[in-house]
Design an enzyme around this catalytic site. Structure first.
Site, PDB file in Angstrom:
ATOM      1  CG  LEU A  71      -7.562 -13.209  -1.167  1.00  0.00           C
ATOM      2  CD1 LEU A  71      -8.483 -13.697   0.067  1.00  0.00           C
ATOM      3  CD2 LEU A  71      -6.323 -14.139  -1.332  1.00  0.00           C
ATOM      4  CB  VAL A  74     -12.817 -11.539   0.289  1.00  0.00           C
ATOM      5  CG1 VAL A  74     -12.719 -11.764   1.862  1.00  0.00           C
ATOM      6  CG2 VAL A  74     -13.753 -12.266  -0.473  1.00  0.00           C
ATOM      7  CG  HIS A  75      -7.497  -7.328   1.767  1.00  0.00           C
ATOM      8  ND1 HIS A  75      -7.236  -7.830   2.855  1.00  0.00           N
ATOM      9  CD2 HIS A  75      -6.806  -6.330   1.371  1.00  0.00           C
ATOM     10  CE1 HIS A  75      -6.105  -6.835   3.367  1.00  0.00           C
ATOM     11  NE2 HIS A  75      -5.874  -6.052   2.457  1.00  0.00           N
ATOM     12  CB  ALA A  76     -11.858  -4.329  -0.379  1.00  0.00           C
ATOM     13  CG  HIS A  79      -8.608  -3.331   4.532  1.00  0.00           C
ATOM     14  ND1 HIS A  79      -7.865  -2.353   5.503  1.00  0.00           N
ATOM     15  CD2 HIS A  79      -7.982  -4.195   3.954  1.00  0.00           C
ATOM     16  CE1 HIS A  79      -6.629  -2.784   5.471  1.00  0.00           C
ATOM     17  NE2 HIS A  79      -6.591  -4.075   4.593  1.00  0.00           N
TER      18      HIS A  79
END
Length: 108
Positions: A71, A74-76, A79
């Site tokens: 996760l 995916v978050h990076a 961003h």
């Protein structure tokens, strides 16, 4: 740098890039186009650093270094994609503000 450090560094540079792009818009609203362009350049510089990290991660996977799809990863990536979009739109808006100011000055 381990993969978790790479991910956090990717988030850091992406966030910085987005922040500089938003700063450029604030300067443009005040008709401070020199500062706006400076902030756009800073955004680009930060996004280049983020892109280098992303490229390292991709090249590692190509070499067979299995990357966990977490996760956090995916978050990076989210961003980075958002920061690039904001930077691109900020460039367009700064350009529009500059044109509007030029037209306003001609018509004054």
């Amino acid at each position: 740098m381990n993969s978790e450090q790479q991910i956090f560094t990717l988030i850091l540079h992406s966030g910085n890039g987005r922040s500089f792009a938003m700063e450029a818009l604030a300067f443009a609203r005040k008709n401070d186009f020199e500062s706006a362009q400076d902030s756009i350049q800073k955004a680009k510089d930060e996004l280049v650093l983020a892109h280098h990290i992303q490229t390292e991660l991709i090249q590692g996977e190509i070499r067979g270094e299995k990357a966990d799809i977490s996760l956090l990863m995916v978050h990076a990536q989210d961003h980075l994609m958002n920061a690039i979009t904001v930077k691109d739109l900020a460039e367009e808006f700064v350009s529009m503000y500059e044109r509007f100011e030029t037209i306003r000055n001609v018509n004054s």
